[in-house]
Design an enzyme around this catalytic site. Structure first.
Site, PDB file in Angstrom:
ATOM      1  N   ARG A 243       0.532  -1.510   0.169  1.00  0.00           N
ATOM      2  CA  ARG A 243       0.240  -0.008   0.105  1.00  0.00           C
ATOM      3  C   ARG A 243       0.723   1.270  -0.414  1.00  0.00           C
ATOM      4  O   ARG A 243       1.684   1.236   0.724  1.00  0.00           O
ATOM      5  CB  ARG A 243      -0.812  -0.108   1.227  1.00  0.00           C
ATOM      6  N   GLU A 272      -3.872   7.671  -5.484  1.00  0.00           N
ATOM      7  CA  GLU A 272      -4.334   7.081  -6.284  1.00  0.00           C
ATOM      8  C   GLU A 272      -5.398   7.834  -6.546  1.00  0.00           C
ATOM      9  O   GLU A 272      -6.411   7.713  -6.379  1.00  0.00           O
ATOM     10  CB  GLU A 272      -4.588   6.059  -5.868  1.00  0.00           C
ATOM     11  N   HIS A 291      -1.173   0.221  -9.720  1.00  0.00           N
ATOM     12  CA  HIS A 291      -1.987  -1.155  -8.580  1.00  0.00           C
ATOM     13  C   HIS A 291      -3.139  -1.721  -9.413  1.00  0.00           C
ATOM     14  O   HIS A 291      -3.786  -1.463  -9.746  1.00  0.00           O
ATOM     15  CB  HIS A 291      -2.585   0.289  -7.971  1.00  0.00           C
TER      16      HIS A 291
HETATM   17  N1  LIG Z   1      -0.427  -4.128  -5.458  1.00  0.00           N
HETATM   18  C1  LIG Z   1      -1.467  -4.660  -5.478  1.00  0.00           C
HETATM   19  O1  LIG Z   1      -2.477  -5.222  -6.293  1.00  0.00           O
HETATM   20  C2  LIG Z   1      -2.420  -5.849  -3.912  1.00  0.00           C
HETATM   21  C3  LIG Z   1      -3.494  -6.845  -4.289  1.00  0.00           C
HETATM   22  C4  LIG Z   1      -3.587  -7.701  -3.669  1.00  0.00           C
HETATM   23  C5  LIG Z   1      -2.760  -7.100  -2.010  1.00  0.00           C
HETATM   24  N2  LIG Z   1      -2.092  -5.909  -2.076  1.00  0.00           N
HETATM   25  C6  LIG Z   1      -1.733  -5.645  -0.481  1.00  0.00           C
HETATM   26  O2  LIG Z   1      -0.353  -6.579  -0.355  1.00  0.00           O
HETATM   27  C7  LIG Z   1      -0.293  -6.684   1.613  1.00  0.00           C
HETATM   28  C8  LIG Z   1      -0.683  -7.730   1.850  1.00  0.00           C
HETATM   29  O3  LIG Z   1      -0.814  -8.757   1.718  1.00  0.00           O
HETATM   30  P1  LIG Z   1      -1.303 -10.125   2.170  1.00  0.00           P
HETATM   31  O4  LIG Z   1      -2.592 -10.792   1.417  1.00  0.00           O
HETATM   32  O5  LIG Z   1       0.064 -10.594   2.123  1.00  0.00           O
HETATM   33  O6  LIG Z   1      -1.347  -9.507   3.855  1.00  0.00           O
HETATM   34  P2  LIG Z   1      -1.267 -10.525   5.175  1.00  0.00           P
HETATM   35  O7  LIG Z   1      -2.455 -10.352   5.876  1.00  0.00           O
HETATM   36  O8  LIG Z   1      -1.953 -11.958   4.577  1.00  0.00           O
HETATM   37  O9  LIG Z   1      -0.386 -10.813   5.616  1.00  0.00           O
HETATM   38  C9  LIG Z   1       0.409  -9.402   6.060  1.00  0.00           C
HETATM   39  C10 LIG Z   1       1.954  -9.629   6.992  1.00  0.00           C
HETATM   40  O10 LIG Z   1       2.004  -8.138   7.421  1.00  0.00           O
HETATM   41  C11 LIG Z   1       2.258  -8.760   8.575  1.00  0.00           C
HETATM   42  N3  LIG Z   1       2.467  -8.048  10.182  1.00  0.00           N
HETATM   43  C12 LIG Z   1       1.965  -6.507   9.826  1.00  0.00           C
HETATM   44  N4  LIG Z   1       2.781  -5.605  10.720  1.00  0.00           N
HETATM   45  C13 LIG Z   1       3.590  -5.812   9.915  1.00  0.00           C
HETATM   46  C14 LIG Z   1       5.061  -5.002  10.910  1.00  0.00           C
HETATM   47  N5  LIG Z   1       4.361  -3.676  11.362  1.00  0.00           N
HETATM   48  N6  LIG Z   1       6.055  -5.217  10.397  1.00  0.00           N
HETATM   49  C15 LIG Z   1       6.310  -6.611   9.874  1.00  0.00           C
HETATM   50  N7  LIG Z   1       5.316  -7.563   9.508  1.00  0.00           N
HETATM   51  C16 LIG Z   1       4.260  -7.115   9.448  1.00  0.00           C
HETATM   52  C17 LIG Z   1       1.385  -9.724   9.176  1.00  0.00           C
HETATM   53  O11 LIG Z   1       1.846 -10.688  10.988  1.00  0.00           O
HETATM   54  C18 LIG Z   1       1.505 -10.765   7.986  1.00  0.00           C
HETATM   55  O12 LIG Z   1       1.896 -11.583   8.368  1.00  0.00           O
HETATM   56  C19 LIG Z   1      -1.307  -5.943   1.872  1.00  0.00           C
HETATM   57  O13 LIG Z   1      -0.739  -4.474   2.252  1.00  0.00           O
HETATM   58  C20 LIG Z   1      -1.888  -6.059   0.596  1.00  0.00           C
HETATM   59  O14 LIG Z   1      -3.532  -4.512   0.471  1.00  0.00           O
HETATM   60  C21 LIG Z   1      -2.172  -5.284  -2.821  1.00  0.00           C
END
Ligand SMILES: NC(=O)c1ccc[n+]([C@@H]2O[C@H](COP(=O)([O-])OP(=O)(O)OC[C@H]3O[C@@H](n4cnc5c(N)ncnc54)[C@H](O)[C@@H]3O)[C@@H](O)[C@H]2O)c1
Length: 340
Positions: A243, A272, A291
């Site tokens: 994000r 965005e 994105h």
């Molecule tokens: N660019 C895109 O099109 C797109 C699409 C889908 C998801 N995303 C983004 O990707 C990111 C990850 O998605 P995901 O499905 O893997 O989520 P998820 O919830 O499965 O994984 C997130 C991980 O981050 C960890 N985390 C939380 N706070 C933390 C910190 N302070 N330091 C280190 N680790 C920390 C959590 O423990 C978790 O394991 C999200 O921000 C989501 O919005 C982007």
């Protein structure tokens, strides 16, 4: 239309939602789709007030909107991140809010990997060099040097959830040394991935590539700022497919311009669309994509099916699979009647 279930899509990224309409017609659901991403809150309320079941992509869903949705029982996010939805307000109004936690992870992992390779191997600069110089007969590589090998470099992954852990699995055979920061991931799950938790500053200091995969939380909002970027190696690159809000954009621009780090690959942006003064235009060491990491034809259809599956479950009195505000199920305000 009093007993008819109403399903409304607040905004969408597909060409059309004809398939959803057909699926709804088959089971007698009234279906309407809008594009309200930039609409006023009043317009969102006016269009969606009577919906039982709703789906949102990027429209911000505020407390005021939840308050105005007279019939809403379930709101689904078309995707994973839900930083634009006031989850507490959903709970307060007894509305179940769910995302599609398992969607897109293949696609985002692939896109992150593409940005890692393209940024580290200076793809933008090579392409520019080819177009501007090579065609004119200039084969002097001096403006491109140095380019480093990826194998054996330190790859830092911040956030090893669904997407981060898939990036790790997919990149295992490339010979990276992995440094993973995820203080919330159970030790056994990190062990299964063959890694252990390393504190954030150490990951930033030691990594040649840092790839962000955390959600936006109070802790991660703007946590990659100038101070943190200054810990990184001058030759290192930052990749963000998570994000935009987790990186302070102006700090990143400054760090890139001052050579504090070598490059960045960014799929997500603090605004965005980004503001006009977004500083990366014309920087050959920065690759920006709009994105788009989530998208593939396969992923696009998977999520459409997932959302219709949640709608079918709703008709059977079953909650969606990936509820974010699980506490709403115990709330006396809960609006959905759940069958046991
Ligand atoms: N660019 C895109 O099109 C797109 C699409 C889908 C998801 N995303 C983004 O990707 C990111 C990850 O998605 P995901 O499905 O893997 O989520 P998820 O919830 O499965 O994984 C997130 C991980 O981050 C960890 N985390 C939380 N706070 C933390 C910190 N302070 N330091 C280190 N680790 C920390 C959590 O423990 C978790 O394991 C999200 O921000 C989501 O919005 C982007």
């Amino acid at each position: 239309m009093e007993d008819t279930i109403v399903y409304k899509v607040i905004d969408y990224v597909e060409h059309d939602l004809d398939w959803e309409k057909e699926e709804c017609n088959k089971v007698g659901i009234h279906f309407e789709a809008y594009q309200l991403k930039f609409a006023s809150q009043e317009e969102v309320i006016e269009k969606c007030r009577d919906a039982d079941f709703l789906c949102v992509d990027m429209t911000p869903i505020t407390e005021q909107i939840f308050e105005g949705l007279d019939n809403a029982k379930v709101l689904i996010r078309h995707g994973i991140g839900y930083d634009k939805v006031d989850v507490n307000a959903a709970t307060k109004h007894g509305i179940i809010f769910a995302n599609q936690a398992r969607a897109f992870r293949q696609d985002v992992a692939e896109h992150a990997i593409m940005l890692i390779f393209a940024t580290y191997r200076k793809l933008m600069l090579l392409n520019k060099f080819f177009n501007d110089s090579v065609r004119l007969g200039n084969w002097s590589y001096h403006d491109i040097y140095p380019v480093y090998r990826l194998g054996e470099k330190n790859l830092g992954i911040i956030g090893a959830g669904n997407i981060g852990s898939l990036v790790i699995r997919k990149l295992k055979s490339f010979g990276f040394h992995l440094l993973v920061c995820d203080p919330y991931k159970p030790k056994e799950e990190l062990e299964e991935l063959g890694v252990e938790h390393t504190p954030l500053d150490e990951v930033l200091e030691k990594s040649d590539i840092v790839s962000l995969h955390v959600p936006v939380t109070d802790e991660t909002r703007g946590f990659i700022d100038y101070e943190k970027l200054s810990l990184m190696k001058e030759s290192a690159i930052l990749i963000n497919t998570a994000r935009g809000q987790v990186v302070k954009t102006l700090d990143l621009t400054k760090a890139l311009k001052k050579g504090i780090i070598a490059g960045a690959g960014l799929d997500v942006h603090e605004g965005e669309p980004p503001p006009e003064e977004y500083g990366f235009a014309g920087m050959d060491n920065v690759i920006c994509t709009p994105h788009f990491a989530w998208y593939s034809e396969e992923g696009g259809w998977e999520i459409r099916h997932m959302i219709i599956d949640d709608l079918r479950a709703f008709l059977d009195g079953k909650p969606p699979r990936h509820i974010i505000n699980t506490e709403v199920l115990q709330s006396p305000q809960l609006r959905m009647k759940i069958s046991v």
